[in-house]
Each structure stands twice: as C-alpha cells, then as structure tokens.
Design a protein around this motif. Structure first.
Motif, PDB file in Angstrom:
ATOM      1  N   ASP A 156      60.649  28.120 -11.980  1.00 43.41           N
ATOM      2  CA  ASP A 156      61.969  28.346 -12.752  1.00 43.41           C
ATOM      3  C   ASP A 156      61.726  28.663 -14.110  1.00 43.41           C
ATOM      4  OD1 ASP A 156      64.518  28.195 -11.218  1.00 43.41           O
ATOM      5  OD2 ASP A 156      63.884  26.157 -10.806  1.00 43.41           O
ATOM      6  N   ARG A 172      66.772  24.384   1.606  1.00 48.08           N
ATOM      7  CA  ARG A 172      67.335  25.573   1.279  1.00 48.08           C
ATOM      8  C   ARG A 172      65.827  26.425   1.227  1.00 48.08           C
ATOM      9  NH1 ARG A 172      71.381  23.409  -2.249  1.00 48.08           N
ATOM     10  NH2 ARG A 172      73.426  23.914  -1.167  1.00 48.08           N
ATOM     11  N   ASN A 186      64.468  29.568   3.339  1.00 52.75           N
ATOM     12  CA  ASN A 186      63.934  30.623   2.664  1.00 52.75           C
ATOM     13  C   ASN A 186      62.459  31.215   3.643  1.00 52.75           C
ATOM     14  OD1 ASN A 186      63.887  32.449   0.268  1.00 52.75           O
ATOM     15  ND2 ASN A 186      61.901  31.777   0.218  1.00 52.75           N
ATOM     16  N   ASN A 237      62.891  29.503  -7.480  1.00 55.72           N
ATOM     17  CA  ASN A 237      63.878  28.229  -7.106  1.00 55.72           C
ATOM     18  C   ASN A 237      65.333  28.674  -7.356  1.00 55.72           C
ATOM     19  OD1 ASN A 237      64.242  25.868  -5.684  1.00 55.72           O
ATOM     20  ND2 ASN A 237      64.204  24.874  -7.594  1.00 55.72           N
ATOM     21  N   SER A 238      65.627  29.195  -8.478  1.00 54.12           N
ATOM     22  CA  SER A 238      67.122  29.364  -8.628  1.00 54.12           C
ATOM     23  C   SER A 238      67.586  30.385  -7.831  1.00 54.12           C
ATOM     24  CB  SER A 238      67.132  29.833 -10.132  1.00 54.12           C
ATOM     25  OG  SER A 238      66.605  30.830 -10.682  1.00 54.12           O
ATOM     26  N   HIS A 239      66.989  31.573  -7.652  1.00 50.43           N
ATOM     27  CA  HIS A 239      67.530  32.516  -6.485  1.00 50.43           C
ATOM     28  C   HIS A 239      67.593  32.037  -5.174  1.00 50.43           C
ATOM     29  CE1 HIS A 239      65.914  35.153  -9.943  1.00 50.43           C
ATOM     30  NE2 HIS A 239      66.716  36.134  -9.164  1.00 50.43           N
ATOM     31  N   GLN A 283      68.262  28.751  -4.692  1.00 52.74           N
ATOM     32  CA  GLN A 283      69.261  27.924  -4.509  1.00 52.74           C
ATOM     33  C   GLN A 283      70.654  28.592  -4.363  1.00 52.74           C
ATOM     34  OE1 GLN A 283      68.929  24.547  -3.642  1.00 52.74           O
ATOM     35  NE2 GLN A 283      66.690  25.265  -3.973  1.00 52.74           N
ATOM     36  N   GLN A 284      70.643  30.043  -4.570  1.00 52.11           N
ATOM     37  CA  GLN A 284      71.877  30.694  -4.435  1.00 52.11           C
ATOM     38  C   GLN A 284      71.860  31.457  -3.267  1.00 52.11           C
ATOM     39  OE1 GLN A 284      72.331  33.054  -8.218  1.00 52.11           O
ATOM     40  NE2 GLN A 284      70.836  32.128  -8.919  1.00 52.11           N
ATOM     41  N   GLY A 285      70.923  31.490  -2.277  1.00 52.29           N
ATOM     42  CA  GLY A 285      70.795  31.883  -0.930  1.00 52.29           C
ATOM     43  C   GLY A 285      70.334  33.183  -0.913  1.00 52.29           C
ATOM     44  N   GLN A 286      69.392  33.610  -2.066  1.00 50.67           N
ATOM     45  CA  GLN A 286      68.773  35.081  -2.047  1.00 50.67           C
ATOM     46  C   GLN A 286      67.212  34.919  -1.729  1.00 50.67           C
ATOM     47  OE1 GLN A 286      69.470  35.532  -6.254  1.00 50.67           O
ATOM     48  NE2 GLN A 286      71.702  36.525  -6.039  1.00 50.67           N
ATOM     49  N   TYR A 287      67.283  35.202  -0.267  1.00 55.14           N
ATOM     50  CA  TYR A 287      65.913  35.035   0.172  1.00 55.14           C
ATOM     51  C   TYR A 287      64.878  35.932  -0.253  1.00 55.14           C
ATOM     52  CZ  TYR A 287      68.760  32.446   3.684  1.00 55.14           C
ATOM     53  OH  TYR A 287      69.705  31.622   4.152  1.00 55.14           O
ATOM     54  N   ASN A 324      61.726  35.206 -13.610  1.00 51.16           N
ATOM     55  CA  ASN A 324      61.868  33.810 -13.334  1.00 51.16           C
ATOM     56  C   ASN A 324      60.434  33.175 -12.974  1.00 51.16           C
ATOM     57  OD1 ASN A 324      63.864  31.758 -13.475  1.00 51.16           O
ATOM     58  ND2 ASN A 324      63.559  31.562 -11.420  1.00 51.16           N
TER      59      ASN A 324
END
Length: 438
Positions: free
Chosen positions: A117, A164, A168, A302-304, A306-310, A352
């Motif tokens: 992150d 999550r 991923n 990690n931030s991506h 947690q937004q569901g962006q695999y 990131n």
C-alpha cells in the motif's frame, strides 16, 4: 494459469523451418487432420509423426503456438503474451522436452508474494491472507465440503479483508471471477513447483513444432464428418480429406460457431463446450527505466484488492519488467475501454506497489478477448458442470477427437495439460489406425 502454492530455443521460429505439404486450393489426402497448432496440436502432430501416421496441421494464424506467444519485438525483450510458466515441474511433460532442447529453466514460486500500500509492504496483511487460505484448504478437506458443486466464490460470500486477498488469488489463478467458476472443477487441478523457460514459453512451444507438416493461414470453417471416408476439412485453402480429425481450437471458438460441424456435434458435446467458457485474463507489460531488485516475484496492491479489483504484478527475473495480470470483470471492462484504460489501470497498480521510485519506459498490452482465434484466455468449468472436461474429452464416433487446455487433465488450463492431452488424443487415433505407438 497461476496456482496458489506454485504456480534455449531461440525466440521465435522462422516459417521456413516448418514443413508445408499442401498448397492452397488443392485436395490433400492424409490419415489425420489436426485443427490448430497450439500446444495440443503440436504435441499430437509429433506423436503421429513418430508413429508413422501422416498428419497435416491446419492453422488459422500466420504463426504456430496458439495462445503461447513470446513477443520479442514490441518491448525489445521477451514478453510472453500468453502462458509464461511451466506449472508443476514434477509432472509437466514440457519440462523434460525443454531440458532436452537445452532451454534454461528458472524456479518460480507464488510463495514469493507481498502485499503493498502506497509503496510500503504489508507483511501482517499477507500473513492474515495466507492463514485465510489455509483455513479454506482445510475446509475443503471435510467430507461434505464438495458433495454439491457451487461457485468457488461462494466459499467466501462475505469476505473479510484477508479473504478478499484469497478471492484475488482465485481470480488470477482461474482467469475469471470466482463467482463464475466451479469449486469442484478448480479444486481438482494439480499444483506444484513451477518453472520459467529462459526465452519464454511461446518460444519453447514454437521450437517444438520444427519439422512438422503445418499449413499456416488456413482457418477451417467447416468440418464434414458424415462421409464414409472419414472427415473433410474445408476453408479458404480448399478441402482436405482425412480418416480422423483432432480438434484443438479453443472452446471459445467452438462455442462461437466459427468452425461449423456437419452434421452438428452431439448435444452432450455441445453442452460440454458451452460449460467450458473462456475466461478473461489480459496482461500489461511495463518496462522500467531501471531494475527494482527489492521487488518480490509477485506483488499485490491491497487497496485495489479491497475494492474488488483483481490483479497480480509479476516481476521478471531481472526485475526491470513488471507485468500486470488482470482477470475477470475488470479485464473485460478495460478491454472494452481500450489499451489506454488498460495501461492506466496497470500503472495505478504499479504506483501503489513501488510508489514513484521508477518510471515506465515502454508498455505492451494483450487482447485475447478480441482475438478471433482465441476469444478469451483459458477455459474454466461453469458452476454445476464439473464433469464438462470429461465429456468434452470423449471422442465422437471415434472420428473426432478433442484436445487442448479444456481437456480432462490434472494440469488443465495450462500448456502442460494441453500438451499431454494432445499427445493422448494422437495415441488414441494411432491405435484406431493400427499404427505402432512410439
């Protein structure tokens, strides 16, 4: 395909190194016609040649290899646009062939993964993710866990932050949203230690096609298999008659109707093809202005997640090229928006992970979804249809044989599985033709 606990032939192959026996517009009689010169098609052709069975490979593209393609031009260095690993070195049939050819093989491990992150690693978050993965694996060992098939994603319906990350993992491994993938089908796949061919998987596969009877730029549009002599392949090249056919094109192409069967395939085979849809996993390769020696082999934002962006970021052995693997819905959306959107997303992942400490010098993106001879990355089993691979792999009237990364194999969806199943189909054909299998 990339598994959770794992997972030199000169780059490229001149067309002149491949034998061509037929000219456009002629009719060539052969024992076997093989449709497609990807891993399965090349493997099948090699087995038949060794058995003394005449075989002609018809390839729609202007090159061999199918989705195994090492691009050495775009970035001035090797970039595997498709598969880049030899999964499970203990059982992968391409490993001994690579060694026989003198191809350098490097160890690869998905255990070498870190969460980041804002340029900082998150070891505690990664530890939590591995614990969540272990808990998932233990849960699947229970006797009742997989009695009834369900979606892989349904095992984590309301995921914690650590779970999550596990979702991923699943998305990148299967090339698709876990909610669309059969739990039974994915869990039965084989895992082990992986290897990286020094000059690329695509270059390895292309080299193994040397000396085979392959005709490029020859798409088959119709396959007639009702006639007494066997099969007739038709296309812009004319008509090719054969006793048997081995079909190795992707299930996406088969489902699209681009290759028409006359008469139509049995409904059971058609249903199996429909329930082996192609996933979406695209890549963006980014060459940096300098190496990043401290990067792990795999890095995740990690931030991506947690937004569901695999996604996953894969570092080359010299740590100067970072390739973003983008699966599932995000991949489809970005392909629809265009290469600029794909590159922008990959760059946001990279920033990131490494912050602003390196600049991207050049990029290359893939579009397997838009490739008419692929229509996706690799196939998975639909939820509730975990038997689709087995049905797909059954010959039709001992005349049509299907092989490829959709076939029923512990290494399905990988080049190793496709290679093994191509050889297996060829052995079955050789037996039917009373040939001596070597």
């Amino acid at each position: 395909m990339m598994h959770l606990d794992r997972r030199a032939i000169i780059g490229g192959l001149a067309v002149s190194a491949i034998g061509f026996a037929a000219r456009a517009g002629t009719v060539t009689d052969t024992d076997v016609v093989i449709i497609g010169s990807g891993c399965a098609g090349i493997s099948a052709a090699r087995v038949l040649k060794a058995s003394g069975v005449s075989a002609l490979v018809l390839e729609a593209r202007d090159r061999v290899g199918g989705r195994a393609l090492t691009d050495t031009q775009t970035l001035g260095r090797a970039f595997d646009r498709g598969p880049y690993l030899l999964h499970n070195k203990a059982t992968n049939p391409l490993v001994p062939l690579a060694r026989q050819a003198g191809v350098g093989l490097m160890e690869s491990s998905y255990q070498n993964t870190a969460l980041f992150d804002q340029g900082l690693s998150s070891p505690d978050a990664m530890k939590d993710a591995y614990e969540a993965l272990v808990a998932f694996e233990i849960g699947q060992m229970l006797p009742f866990a997989r009695l009834k098939d369900r979606a892989l994603g349904a095992t984590l319906p309301n995921p914690t932050p650590a779970q999550r990350v596990v979702r991923n993992f699943f998305a990148v491994e299967m090339g698709e949203d876990p909610d669309q993938v059969s739990l039974k089908g994915s869990y039965n796949l084989e895992a082990g230690e992986d290897l990286l061919p020094a000059n690329g998987v695509g270059s390895l596969v292309a080299g193994l096609a040397s000396g085979l009877n392959i005709r490029l730029n020859s798409p088959v549009t119709r396959l007639v298999w009702s006639e007494g002599h066997g099969v007739t392949a038709e296309g812009p090249f004319g008509r090719i008659r054969a006793r048997k056919a081995i079909i190795t094109v992707s299930t996406g192409v088969l489902a699209s109707g681009a290759l028409r069967f006359d008469p139509a395939l049995p409904e059971t085979t058609q249903a199996a093809i429909r329930n082996l849809p192609m996933g979406a996993l695209e890549k963006v390769a980014m060459v940096l202005d300098r190496p990043m020696p401290d990067l792990p082999e795999y890095a995740l934002s990690n931030s991506h997640i947690q937004q569901g962006q695999y996604h996953a970021l894969v570092a080359s052995p010299d740590k100067q090229m970072i390739t973003a693997l983008i699966p599932g819905p995000m991949s489809r959306r970005l392909v629809a928006e265009g290469p600029a959107a794909m590159e922008a997303f990959a760059l946001s992942l990279l920033r990131n992970v490494i912050g602003g400490s390196a600049q991207v010098r050049s990029t290359a993106t893939t579009d397997w979804l838009g490739d008419p001879f692929a229509l996706g990355s690799y196939p998975h089993q639909s939820v509730g249809h975990f038997a689709a691979r087995r049905v797909y792999s059954q010959p039709v009237e001992d005349r049509l044989f299907f092989a490829g990364d959709a076939s029923d194999d512990p290494l399905a969806v990988t080049v190793g599985g496709a290679w093994r199943q191509g050889g297996k189909a060829a052995q079955a054909v050789a037996r039917h033709l009373n040939a001596k299998i070597r």
